[in-house]
Enzyme design. Sequence first.
Site, PDB file in Angstrom:
ATOM      1  N   GLY A   1       0.834  -1.212   0.000  1.00  0.00           N
ATOM      2  CA  GLY A   1       0.000   0.000   0.000  1.00  0.00           C
ATOM      3  C   GLY A   1       0.863   1.254   0.000  1.00  0.00           C
ATOM      4  O   GLY A   1       0.449   2.305   0.480  1.00  0.00           O
TER       5      GLY A   1
ATOM      6  N   ASP B   1      -1.036  -7.446  -5.637  1.00  0.00           N
ATOM      7  CA  ASP B   1      -2.312  -7.501  -4.925  1.00  0.00           C
ATOM      8  C   ASP B   1      -2.117  -8.441  -3.736  1.00  0.00           C
ATOM      9  O   ASP B   1      -1.951  -9.651  -3.918  1.00  0.00           O
ATOM     10  CB  ASP B   1      -3.392  -8.048  -5.875  1.00  0.00           C
ATOM     11  CG  ASP B   1      -4.759  -8.116  -5.207  1.00  0.00           C
ATOM     12  OD1 ASP B   1      -4.841  -7.991  -3.956  1.00  0.00           O
ATOM     13  OD2 ASP B   1      -5.751  -8.302  -5.934  1.00  0.00           O
TER      14      ASP B   1
ATOM     15  N   TYR C   1     -14.391  -3.151   8.981  1.00  0.00           N
ATOM     16  CA  TYR C   1     -13.073  -2.540   9.229  1.00  0.00           C
ATOM     17  C   TYR C   1     -12.587  -2.824  10.653  1.00  0.00           C
ATOM     18  O   TYR C   1     -11.438  -3.249  10.847  1.00  0.00           O
ATOM     19  CB  TYR C   1     -13.158  -1.037   8.958  1.00  0.00           C
ATOM     20  CG  TYR C   1     -11.830  -0.322   8.965  1.00  0.00           C
ATOM     21  CD1 TYR C   1     -10.899  -0.504   7.942  1.00  0.00           C
ATOM     22  CD2 TYR C   1     -11.498   0.561   9.990  1.00  0.00           C
ATOM     23  CE1 TYR C   1      -9.679   0.162   7.947  1.00  0.00           C
ATOM     24  CE2 TYR C   1     -10.283   1.238   9.998  1.00  0.00           C
ATOM     25  CZ  TYR C   1      -9.380   1.033   8.971  1.00  0.00           C
ATOM     26  OH  TYR C   1      -8.174   1.690   8.986  1.00  0.00           O
TER      27      TYR C   1
ATOM     28  N   ALA D   1     -11.807  -6.523  11.133  1.00  0.00           N
ATOM     29  CA  ALA D   1     -10.605  -6.901  10.363  1.00  0.00           C
ATOM     30  C   ALA D   1      -9.345  -6.426  11.080  1.00  0.00           C
ATOM     31  O   ALA D   1      -8.348  -7.149  11.178  1.00  0.00           O
ATOM     32  CB  ALA D   1     -10.669  -6.300   8.957  1.00  0.00           C
TER      33      ALA D   1
ATOM     34  N   ILE E   1      -5.857  10.373  11.483  1.00  0.00           N
ATOM     35  CA  ILE E   1      -4.699  10.825  10.706  1.00  0.00           C
ATOM     36  C   ILE E   1      -5.183  11.637   9.492  1.00  0.00           C
ATOM     37  O   ILE E   1      -6.038  11.173   8.734  1.00  0.00           O
ATOM     38  CB  ILE E   1      -3.847   9.623  10.217  1.00  0.00           C
ATOM     39  CG1 ILE E   1      -3.487   8.693  11.393  1.00  0.00           C
ATOM     40  CG2 ILE E   1      -2.595  10.126   9.502  1.00  0.00           C
ATOM     41  CD1 ILE E   1      -2.666   9.308  12.497  1.00  0.00           C
TER      42      ILE E   1
HETATM   43  N1  LIG Z   1      -5.597   7.407   7.271  1.00  0.00           N
HETATM   44  C1  LIG Z   1      -5.990   7.088   8.499  1.00  0.00           C
HETATM   45  O1  LIG Z   1      -6.556   7.919   9.244  1.00  0.00           O
HETATM   46  C2  LIG Z   1      -5.767   5.696   9.040  1.00  0.00           C
HETATM   47  C3  LIG Z   1      -6.096   5.473  10.378  1.00  0.00           C
HETATM   48  C4  LIG Z   1      -5.924   4.199  10.910  1.00  0.00           C
HETATM   49  C5  LIG Z   1      -5.399   3.192  10.121  1.00  0.00           C
HETATM   50  N2  LIG Z   1      -5.091   3.428   8.809  1.00  0.00           N
HETATM   51  C6  LIG Z   1      -4.539   2.319   8.039  1.00  0.00           C
HETATM   52  O2  LIG Z   1      -3.350   2.742   7.410  1.00  0.00           O
HETATM   53  C7  LIG Z   1      -3.141   2.010   6.218  1.00  0.00           C
HETATM   54  C8  LIG Z   1      -2.888   2.976   5.061  1.00  0.00           C
HETATM   55  O3  LIG Z   1      -4.073   3.741   4.867  1.00  0.00           O
HETATM   56  P1  LIG Z   1      -4.125   5.164   4.157  1.00  0.00           P
HETATM   57  O4  LIG Z   1      -4.909   6.045   5.024  1.00  0.00           O
HETATM   58  O5  LIG Z   1      -2.785   5.564   3.695  1.00  0.00           O
HETATM   59  O6  LIG Z   1      -5.090   4.794   2.940  1.00  0.00           O
HETATM   60  P2  LIG Z   1      -4.868   4.916   1.379  1.00  0.00           P
HETATM   61  O7  LIG Z   1      -6.148   4.498   0.760  1.00  0.00           O
HETATM   62  O8  LIG Z   1      -4.304   6.250   1.031  1.00  0.00           O
HETATM   63  O9  LIG Z   1      -3.726   3.825   1.086  1.00  0.00           O
HETATM   64  C9  LIG Z   1      -3.964   2.458   1.057  1.00  0.00           C
HETATM   65  C10 LIG Z   1      -3.192   1.885  -0.123  1.00  0.00           C
HETATM   66  O10 LIG Z   1      -3.356   0.464  -0.129  1.00  0.00           O
HETATM   67  C11 LIG Z   1      -3.491   0.057  -1.475  1.00  0.00           C
HETATM   68  N3  LIG Z   1      -4.184  -1.232  -1.531  1.00  0.00           N
HETATM   69  C12 LIG Z   1      -5.497  -1.471  -1.284  1.00  0.00           C
HETATM   70  N4  LIG Z   1      -5.766  -2.767  -1.488  1.00  0.00           N
HETATM   71  C13 LIG Z   1      -4.611  -3.363  -1.844  1.00  0.00           C
HETATM   72  C14 LIG Z   1      -4.260  -4.687  -2.200  1.00  0.00           C
HETATM   73  N5  LIG Z   1      -5.169  -5.672  -2.232  1.00  0.00           N
HETATM   74  N6  LIG Z   1      -2.968  -4.965  -2.525  1.00  0.00           N
HETATM   75  C15 LIG Z   1      -2.040  -3.970  -2.514  1.00  0.00           C
HETATM   76  N7  LIG Z   1      -2.322  -2.688  -2.208  1.00  0.00           N
HETATM   77  C16 LIG Z   1      -3.591  -2.392  -1.891  1.00  0.00           C
HETATM   78  C17 LIG Z   1      -4.307   1.168  -2.124  1.00  0.00           C
HETATM   79  O11 LIG Z   1      -4.189   1.153  -3.541  1.00  0.00           O
HETATM   80  C18 LIG Z   1      -3.723   2.405  -1.470  1.00  0.00           C
HETATM   81  O12 LIG Z   1      -2.648   2.951  -2.209  1.00  0.00           O
HETATM   82  C19 LIG Z   1      -4.386   1.142   6.030  1.00  0.00           C
HETATM   83  O13 LIG Z   1      -4.121  -0.159   6.493  1.00  0.00           O
HETATM   84  C20 LIG Z   1      -5.417   1.823   6.903  1.00  0.00           C
HETATM   85  O14 LIG Z   1      -6.408   0.942   7.332  1.00  0.00           O
HETATM   86  C21 LIG Z   1      -5.267   4.660   8.261  1.00  0.00           C
END
Ligand SMILES: NC(=O)c1ccc[n+]([C@@H]2O[C@H](COP(=O)([O-])OP(=O)(O)OC[C@H]3O[C@@H](n4cnc5c(N)ncnc54)[C@H](O)[C@@H]3O)[C@@H](O)[C@H]2O)c1
Length: 247
Positions: free
Chosen positions: A8, A54, A144, A147, A177
Amino acid sequence: MKNAIVTGGGGGLGKSICTELSKNGYAVAVLDLKIKDAQRTSEGLENASAYAVDVRDHSSVIEFYKNYGKAPELIVNNAGIARFNKLLDQKIKDFEDVIQTNLIGSFIFASEGVRLMIKEAKKGSIINITSIHSVSPGIGVGAYSPAKAGLASLTKLMALEWGEFGIRVNAIAPGFIDSGMSKPFFENPKIRELRGKAVPLQRLGTSEDIAKTVLYLSSDAASYVNANEIIVDGGVIHSVLMHLPRE
Ligand SMILES: NC(=O)c1ccc[n+]([C@@H]2O[C@H](COP(=O)([O-])OP(=O)(O)OC[C@H]3O[C@@H](n4cnc5c(N)ncnc54)[C@H](O)[C@@H]3O)[C@@H](O)[C@H]2O)c1
């Protein structure tokens, strides 16, 4: 040179994590479902390469490790998705997709990497990105929370089973965040202000706050830190008593 793999890596948190690791001497493999986003992250970073992977797809993951050709020292399971709806309005497919990506994808990706760590390096570190939703479920987030709670539990199980091979496994649970998947919420100035004020530190978190915690957990400073979920939320998850009405 130390090497790290970040899934990701094309997203909000992923980009900051890759940048922090690269600045601190890691060769970084930036993985994403969307290759263009992975490339956007890797461009401009030293010793970074982009890969389309993926994490839900076992053969895609095996193919990646074959091309990568060595044991990773650090894996950051950061790829994640959310599908919002109250439980009674959840589509089963959405529920499945969220479990598949956040939980099963992290399992597949870490397991295949650990096979190489055990064979070639006899050491390594894995960091799973969970969420404060793993500790306290939020309404309307469907699969969510379950998971991420599953991933927090899996983190501990991985740490127990893989510790004997010199592999540490920890999780980071980000709070509110101002990046990535949460960014759209904070475009509403009222929500932004209220959420910021709900945090004891009186501000939203940044993707850099998470990236710096990744760097810490990956470093020798954390060499005895194992099977932990570090909550990086400015204290919000523990703040319920702070918000009680008082005279
Ligand atoms: N942004 C927040 O406030 C926040 C808070 C708590 C947890 N998180 C966690 O942080 C992590 C990153 O989130 P983010 O906010 O940067 O979101 P984001 O959507 O910007 O980034 C997630 C990335 O994962 C990629 N992705 C999705 N499915 C995939 C797959 N099957 N294989 C490979 N790549 C895949 C997407 O293309 C995307 O680029 C996630 O696990 C999210 O649950 C985020």
